[in-house]
Write a protein that holds these residues in place. Structure first.
Motif, PDB file in Angstrom:
ATOM      1  N   LEU A   1     -35.452  48.721 -26.234  1.00  0.00           N
ATOM      2  CA  LEU A   1     -34.219  48.623 -25.635  1.00  0.00           C
ATOM      3  C   LEU A   1     -33.802  47.207 -25.917  1.00  0.00           C
ATOM      4  N   ILE A   2     -32.628  47.059 -26.595  1.00  0.00           N
ATOM      5  CA  ILE A   2     -31.986  45.627 -26.753  1.00  0.00           C
ATOM      6  C   ILE A   2     -30.417  45.823 -26.222  1.00  0.00           C
ATOM      7  N   HIS A   3     -29.989  44.642 -26.029  1.00  0.00           N
ATOM      8  CA  HIS A   3     -28.498  44.672 -25.489  1.00  0.00           C
ATOM      9  C   HIS A   3     -27.594  43.992 -26.395  1.00  0.00           C
ATOM     10  N   ILE A   4     -26.339  44.643 -26.872  1.00  0.00           N
ATOM     11  CA  ILE A   4     -25.268  44.014 -27.792  1.00  0.00           C
ATOM     12  C   ILE A   4     -24.339  43.935 -26.758  1.00  0.00           C
ATOM     13  N   GLU A   5     -23.957  42.549 -26.355  1.00  0.00           N
ATOM     14  CA  GLU A   5     -22.669  42.392 -25.451  1.00  0.00           C
ATOM     15  C   GLU A   5     -22.964  42.784 -24.309  1.00  0.00           C
ATOM     16  N   GLY A   6     -24.213  43.107 -23.614  1.00  0.00           N
ATOM     17  CA  GLY A   6     -24.520  43.629 -22.324  1.00  0.00           C
ATOM     18  C   GLY A   6     -24.588  45.226 -22.343  1.00  0.00           C
TER      19      GLY A   6
ATOM     20  N   LEU B   1      -7.608  54.711 -16.565  1.00  0.00           N
ATOM     21  CA  LEU B   1      -8.803  54.628 -15.745  1.00  0.00           C
ATOM     22  C   LEU B   1      -9.774  55.405 -16.744  1.00  0.00           C
ATOM     23  N   ARG B   2      -9.453  56.315 -17.442  1.00  0.00           N
ATOM     24  CA  ARG B   2     -10.405  57.171 -18.274  1.00  0.00           C
ATOM     25  C   ARG B   2     -10.929  56.102 -19.292  1.00  0.00           C
ATOM     26  N   ARG B   3      -9.959  55.230 -20.042  1.00  0.00           N
ATOM     27  CA  ARG B   3     -10.698  54.184 -20.875  1.00  0.00           C
ATOM     28  C   ARG B   3     -11.579  53.300 -19.879  1.00  0.00           C
ATOM     29  N   GLN B   4     -11.391  53.050 -18.952  1.00  0.00           N
ATOM     30  CA  GLN B   4     -12.334  52.342 -18.129  1.00  0.00           C
ATOM     31  C   GLN B   4     -13.484  52.668 -17.708  1.00  0.00           C
ATOM     32  N   ALA B   5     -13.339  54.042 -17.402  1.00  0.00           N
ATOM     33  CA  ALA B   5     -14.556  54.818 -17.248  1.00  0.00           C
ATOM     34  C   ALA B   5     -15.510  55.149 -18.293  1.00  0.00           C
ATOM     35  N   LYS B   6     -14.806  55.164 -19.524  1.00  0.00           N
ATOM     36  CA  LYS B   6     -15.441  55.438 -20.679  1.00  0.00           C
ATOM     37  C   LYS B   6     -16.500  54.070 -20.871  1.00  0.00           C
ATOM     38  N   GLN B   7     -15.942  52.897 -20.782  1.00  0.00           N
ATOM     39  CA  GLN B   7     -16.488  51.856 -20.944  1.00  0.00           C
ATOM     40  C   GLN B   7     -17.559  51.683 -19.775  1.00  0.00           C
ATOM     41  N   GLY B   8     -17.265  52.049 -18.772  1.00  0.00           N
ATOM     42  CA  GLY B   8     -18.277  51.947 -17.714  1.00  0.00           C
ATOM     43  C   GLY B   8     -19.514  52.905 -17.873  1.00  0.00           C
ATOM     44  N   GLN B   9     -19.298  54.056 -18.419  1.00  0.00           N
ATOM     45  CA  GLN B   9     -20.486  54.893 -18.888  1.00  0.00           C
ATOM     46  C   GLN B   9     -21.127  54.222 -20.143  1.00  0.00           C
ATOM     47  N   VAL B  10     -20.653  53.784 -20.997  1.00  0.00           N
ATOM     48  CA  VAL B  10     -21.136  52.877 -22.081  1.00  0.00           C
ATOM     49  C   VAL B  10     -21.955  51.885 -21.549  1.00  0.00           C
ATOM     50  N   MET B  11     -21.644  51.152 -20.688  1.00  0.00           N
ATOM     51  CA  MET B  11     -22.474  50.137 -20.028  1.00  0.00           C
ATOM     52  C   MET B  11     -23.637  50.499 -19.254  1.00  0.00           C
ATOM     53  N   ARG B  12     -23.405  51.616 -18.719  1.00  0.00           N
ATOM     54  CA  ARG B  12     -24.462  52.191 -17.773  1.00  0.00           C
ATOM     55  C   ARG B  12     -25.703  52.966 -18.687  1.00  0.00           C
ATOM     56  N   ASP B  13     -25.006  53.907 -19.571  1.00  0.00           N
ATOM     57  CA  ASP B  13     -26.243  54.630 -20.414  1.00  0.00           C
ATOM     58  C   ASP B  13     -26.462  54.131 -21.799  1.00  0.00           C
ATOM     59  N   GLY B  14     -25.577  53.386 -22.366  1.00  0.00           N
ATOM     60  CA  GLY B  14     -25.718  52.870 -23.837  1.00  0.00           C
ATOM     61  C   GLY B  14     -25.964  53.816 -24.456  1.00  0.00           C
ATOM     62  N   LEU B  15     -26.492  53.674 -25.847  1.00  0.00           N
ATOM     63  CA  LEU B  15     -26.821  54.546 -26.909  1.00  0.00           C
ATOM     64  C   LEU B  15     -27.976  54.869 -27.468  1.00  0.00           C
ATOM     65  N   HIS B  16     -28.307  55.992 -27.737  1.00  0.00           N
ATOM     66  CA  HIS B  16     -29.446  56.432 -28.345  1.00  0.00           C
ATOM     67  C   HIS B  16     -29.513  56.082 -29.735  1.00  0.00           C
TER      68      HIS B  16
ATOM     69  N   PRO C   1     -26.636  48.430 -23.154  1.00  0.00           N
ATOM     70  CA  PRO C   1     -27.914  48.867 -23.683  1.00  0.00           C
ATOM     71  C   PRO C   1     -27.931  49.852 -25.008  1.00  0.00           C
ATOM     72  N   ILE C   2     -28.819  49.563 -25.687  1.00  0.00           N
ATOM     73  CA  ILE C   2     -28.794  50.149 -27.063  1.00  0.00           C
ATOM     74  C   ILE C   2     -30.434  50.491 -27.272  1.00  0.00           C
ATOM     75  N   HIS C   3     -30.825  51.768 -26.990  1.00  0.00           N
ATOM     76  CA  HIS C   3     -32.143  52.316 -27.257  1.00  0.00           C
ATOM     77  C   HIS C   3     -32.386  52.604 -28.723  1.00  0.00           C
ATOM     78  N   ILE C   4     -33.312  51.837 -29.133  1.00  0.00           N
ATOM     79  CA  ILE C   4     -33.263  52.174 -30.571  1.00  0.00           C
ATOM     80  C   ILE C   4     -34.792  52.779 -30.973  1.00  0.00           C
ATOM     81  N   VAL C   5     -34.650  53.737 -31.645  1.00  0.00           N
ATOM     82  CA  VAL C   5     -36.016  54.491 -31.929  1.00  0.00           C
ATOM     83  C   VAL C   5     -36.351  54.356 -33.408  1.00  0.00           C
ATOM     84  N   ASP C   6     -37.368  53.613 -33.917  1.00  0.00           N
ATOM     85  CA  ASP C   6     -38.144  53.851 -35.078  1.00  0.00           C
ATOM     86  C   ASP C   6     -38.937  54.937 -35.317  1.00  0.00           C
TER      87      ASP C   6
END
Length: 455
Positions: A263-268, A208-223, A270-275
């Motif tokens: 904001l881009i998406h890689i395999e769904g 469940l924790r592994r799935q939740a981590k994936q779900g959190q990544v899917m929701r919040d993505g990376l900065h 969200p990746i927030h890229i800052v130049d």
């Protein structure tokens, strides 16, 4: 935020601006008198009535559909009235103002952010994880995130939490029943295979924790922040990853003076890229401000892409930049412009955080995308069917800590069953906090205040 539902509330539920349809929603414990005062007639439940929405003088403000949903079979669990008219801002405000004129006699108030959904939670129409999924569905920036939010709203996440909680309750029941008969304590762990049950529960929690981590990544993505000296190709990389000319690219050093975010998406995901502005010593006041903002973005990053010119990989300025980067933030050394090399650049094959790319030709970009997903903790083999929030991950982590303590008691066979039972109780409470069975008013206020008005 007040949790009282003794008074009716109203708000415009559609987004501000022009549109074909706009909706005003009213919710309260008994709307029949309000409906009669507004329309001079009763409304058939769950039936579309085409009516005029008139002012105090009987002049029509708008015409549209009135829908009445008696509680508890409504979104909020209370009586709900929805007035669906034209979507102009002015007309919706007039309809809402008319509702407040009539509603003054019924103590009608303006809904606070998230108050309709909060009432749905308080009236047991949704649990807390489902209520949060309402906001996540509205905010979803990709198809994958929208599907995940809808799965959470449908109860997929809550069902797994509740199933795990039920297993802990069952084991607690056996332990606490044994506590009433001290002579049975000696045989409890063996008789009911408590250690094996606990291990099975822990295995389910880890999944469940592994799935939740994936779900959190899917929701919040990376900065993700692009950092490096001027003219190493940060803006070119941003454009290449975005697939568009987002940032200006020239041969002039210092072209980028301020943050450029995409904001881009890689395999769904969200990746927030800052130049950011190129990092160097400068006497230009405007560029200096941009460089200071670059360091501020670097401090907030989830991942840093330190871009270097592959033709000059040992530049001392790059070494100075590397020494200033936060050690706690994952950093990839990205050697750009490999297409301009006269001879191949040899990287450390054992260092997976060094990559060779060309933003101009696209070489190495797929490897960079996969590395970002790996850092995010994303794996297609454990893809989560639902979204999760950071607070969910923290609750699951605390639940795991209590289960580990319970396992220690079982392993030591110390026969202190009251401590064993207490850790199970605390683990169960952490799961219940996710669905809102045990939740502080402060947490509810924080969650629902982030909703838009009308939801």
């Amino acid at each position: 935020m007040s949790s009282s539902t003794s008074y009716p509330i109203a708000a415009i539920t559609t987004a501000p601006g022009r549109g074909g349809i706009g909706i005003v929603r009213i919710s309260g414990p008994n709307l029949s008198p309000f409906i009669h005062a507004f329309f001079g007639q009763e409304l058939k439940p769950r039936h579309a009535h085409y009516l005029a929405f008139s002012d105090a003088d009987g002049q029509p403000i708008d015409e549209g559909i009135a829908l009445y949903f008696p509680g508890p079979h409504s979104y909020t669990g209370e009586d709900v009235l929805e007035l669906q008219g034209h979507g102009g801002t002015a007309v919706l405000r007039r309809v809402l103002a008319r509702c407040f004129e009539i509603g003054a006699a019924f103590d009608l108030r303006h809904a606070q952010p998230g108050e309709f959904t909060q009432r749905a939670f308080l009236n047991d129409r949704l649990d807390l994880a489902q209520a949060e999924a309402v906001a996540d569905l509205i905010d979803a920036s990709s198809e994958a995130a929208a599907k995940g939010a809808m799965a959470s709203l449908s109860g997929a996440f809550s069902q797994q939490i509740n199933a795990l909680a039920d297993r802990i309750i069952h084991l607690r029941m056996l332990v606490e029943a044994t506590l009433d008969f001290p002579e049975e304590e000696i045989d409890f762990l063996e008789k009911y295979q408590a250690a094996a049950q606990l291990q099975s529960i822990d295995d389910e929690l880890q999944q469940l924790r592994r799935q939740a981590k994936q779900g959190q990544v899917m929701r919040d993505g990376l900065h993700v922040v692009l950092a490096g000296q001027p003219n190493v190709g940060k803006s070119s990389l941003l454009n290449a990853l975005a697939g568009d000319d987002i940032a200006i690219v020239t041969d002039i050093a210092g072209t980028t003076r301020d943050r450029v975010t995409q904001l881009i998406h890689i395999e769904g995901i969200p990746i927030h890229i800052v130049d950011t502005a190129g990092l160097r010593d400068t006497e230009d006041t405007v560029e200096s401000i941009g460089i200071e903002r670059s360091w501020q973005e670097i401090a907030k990053a989830n991942v840093i892409l330190h871009l270097l010119d592959a033709r000059n990989p040992q530049d001392t300025s790059d070494q100075d930049i590397m020494s200033r980067l936060p050690s706690s933030t994952p950093t990839l050394q990205v050697f750009n412009k490999c297409d301009l090399l006269s001879s191949p650049l040899q990287l450390d094959n054992e260092n997976e955080n060094q990559l060779l790319i060309s933003a101009q030709t696209g070489q190495g970009l797929d490897q960079l995308r996969q590395r970002l997903l790996h850092i995010a903790g994303w794996s297609p083999h454990t893809e989560s069917p639902w979204l999760a929030r950071e607070r969910h991950l923290h609750a699951l982590e605390r639940c795991d800590q209590h289960l580990q303590l319970a396992k220690l008691h079982a392993q030591h066979n110390d026969q202190i069953l009251d401590l064993f039972a207490e850790e199970l109780r605390l683990a169960h409470n952490e799961l219940c906090e996710i669905t809102g069975v045990f939740t502080s008013d402060d947490l509810l206020g924080e969650i629902f205040s982030s909703f838009c008005i009308g939801k």
